[in-house]
Design a protein around this motif. Structure first.
Motif, mmCIF file in Angstrom:
data_model
loop_
_atom_site.group_PDB
_atom_site.id
_atom_site.type_symbol
_atom_site.label_atom_id
_atom_site.label_comp_id
_atom_site.label_asym_id
_atom_site.label_seq_id
_atom_site.Cartn_x
_atom_site.Cartn_y
_atom_site.Cartn_z
ATOM 1 N N ASP A 1 0.841 -1.192 0.000
ATOM 2 C CA ASP A 1 0.000 0.000 0.000
ATOM 3 C C ASP A 1 0.883 1.252 0.000
ATOM 4 O O ASP A 1 1.612 1.501 0.967
ATOM 5 N N ALA A 2 0.820 2.025 -1.084
ATOM 6 C CA ALA A 2 1.684 3.198 -1.229
ATOM 7 C C ALA A 2 1.406 4.246 -0.158
ATOM 8 O O ALA A 2 2.339 4.883 0.350
ATOM 9 N N THR A 3 0.154 4.415 0.223
ATOM 10 C CA THR A 3 -0.187 5.408 1.245
ATOM 11 C C THR A 3 0.433 5.031 2.587
ATOM 12 O O THR A 3 0.994 5.889 3.292
ATOM 13 N N HIS A 4 0.361 3.773 2.930
ATOM 14 C CA HIS A 4 0.940 3.284 4.186
ATOM 15 C C HIS A 4 2.468 3.454 4.167
ATOM 16 O O HIS A 4 3.067 3.916 5.133
ATOM 17 N N TYR A 5 3.090 3.088 3.056
ATOM 18 C CA TYR A 5 4.542 3.212 2.903
ATOM 19 C C TYR A 5 4.969 4.674 3.036
ATOM 20 O O TYR A 5 5.915 4.996 3.753
ATOM 21 N N ARG A 6 4.252 5.560 2.366
ATOM 22 C CA ARG A 6 4.592 6.983 2.415
ATOM 23 C C ARG A 6 4.417 7.550 3.818
ATOM 24 O O ARG A 6 5.183 8.413 4.248
ATOM 25 N N SER A 7 3.415 7.063 4.526
ATOM 26 C CA SER A 7 3.196 7.501 5.906
ATOM 27 C C SER A 7 4.373 7.101 6.794
ATOM 28 O O SER A 7 4.849 7.909 7.610
ATOM 29 N N ILE A 8 4.837 5.888 6.644
ATOM 30 C CA ILE A 8 5.979 5.415 7.426
ATOM 31 C C ILE A 8 7.236 6.223 7.098
ATOM 32 O O ILE A 8 7.930 6.712 7.989
ATOM 33 N N VAL A 9 7.517 6.390 5.812
ATOM 34 C CA VAL A 9 8.715 7.129 5.397
ATOM 35 C C VAL A 9 8.624 8.587 5.838
ATOM 36 O O VAL A 9 9.603 9.161 6.313
ATOM 37 N N GLY A 10 7.445 9.186 5.744
ATOM 38 C CA GLY A 10 7.268 10.564 6.192
ATOM 39 C C GLY A 10 7.542 10.715 7.677
ATOM 40 O O GLY A 10 8.192 11.674 8.106
ATOM 41 N N GLY A 11 7.054 9.768 8.476
ATOM 42 C CA GLY A 11 7.327 9.789 9.908
ATOM 43 C C GLY A 11 8.809 9.653 10.205
ATOM 44 O O GLY A 11 9.349 10.328 11.081
ATOM 45 N N LEU A 12 9.474 8.789 9.454
ATOM 46 C CA LEU A 12 10.917 8.608 9.643
ATOM 47 C C LEU A 12 11.689 9.842 9.204
ATOM 48 O O LEU A 12 12.688 10.207 9.819
ATOM 49 N N ARG A 13 11.234 10.501 8.141
ATOM 50 C CA ARG A 13 11.909 11.716 7.681
ATOM 51 C C ARG A 13 11.836 12.805 8.761
ATOM 52 O O ARG A 13 12.791 13.543 8.966
ATOM 53 N N TYR A 14 10.710 12.907 9.459
ATOM 54 C CA TYR A 14 10.597 13.889 10.539
ATOM 55 C C TYR A 14 11.516 13.513 11.696
ATOM 56 O O TYR A 14 12.073 14.381 12.362
ATOM 57 N N LEU A 15 11.701 12.230 11.908
ATOM 58 C CA LEU A 15 12.574 11.759 12.987
ATOM 59 C C LEU A 15 14.043 12.084 12.715
ATOM 60 O O LEU A 15 14.833 12.205 13.649
ATOM 61 N N THR A 16 14.421 12.276 11.467
ATOM 62 C CA THR A 16 15.824 12.573 11.139
ATOM 63 C C THR A 16 16.277 13.946 11.637
ATOM 64 O O THR A 16 17.473 14.219 11.657
#
Length: 104
Positions: free
Chosen positions: A65-80
Motif C-alpha cells: 500500500d503506497a499510502t501506508h509506505y509513504r506515511s511510514i517514510v514521512g514519519g521517519l523523515r521527521y525523525l531525522t
C-alpha cells in the motif's frame, strides 16, 4: 502574549535546557511511531540498514500500500531532525515512494 516558561516540548521534539547546553530529542515521537506501526516490541540494532543493500525501482516483489509506505517514510523523515544516524537509510527508502514493493 503570555510567558509559558521554558520550552520543553514543541512539534514532537523534546527540548532539555541546561545551564550551558540545549539538547533536542524525539524519543516519545519515535515510540509513538513504533506503536502506530505495531513495532513497539521490535529489537534495536546498531545499524539502521543492512550493509551493501541493493534495492531497485524495477523490483518484481509484491506491491504494498503506497499510502501506508509513504506515511511510514514521512514519519521517519521527521525523525531525522534529531537522528542524523538514520538519514541515509531513510533517504534511500524514500526513493521508492512512487511504487513501493515488499522488499523496499
Amino acid at each position: 502574549m503570555s510567558d509559558l516558561g521554558a520550552l520543553s516540548y514543541y512539534l514532537g521534539i523534546e527540548v532539555r535546557q541546561g545551564k550551558v547546553h540545549i539538547s533536542l530529542g524525539q524519543c516519545t515521537y519515535a515510540e509513538k511511531l513504533l506503536e502506530h506501526r505495531r513495532m513497539a516490541e521490535c529489537k534495536p540494532c546498531a545499524t539502521p540498514m543492512e550493509e551493501r543493500l541493493k534495492l531497485s525501482k524495477h523490483s518484481m516483489a509484491v506491491k504494498v500500500d503506497a499510502t501506508h509506505y509513504r506515511s511510514i517514510v514521512g514519519g521517519l523523515r521527521y525523525l531525522t531532525h534529531t537522528r542524523p544516524d538514520i538519514t541515509f537509510a531513510v533517504g534511500y527508502v524514500s526513493r521508492f515512494m512512487e511504487d513501493p514493493r515488499e522488499d523496499h
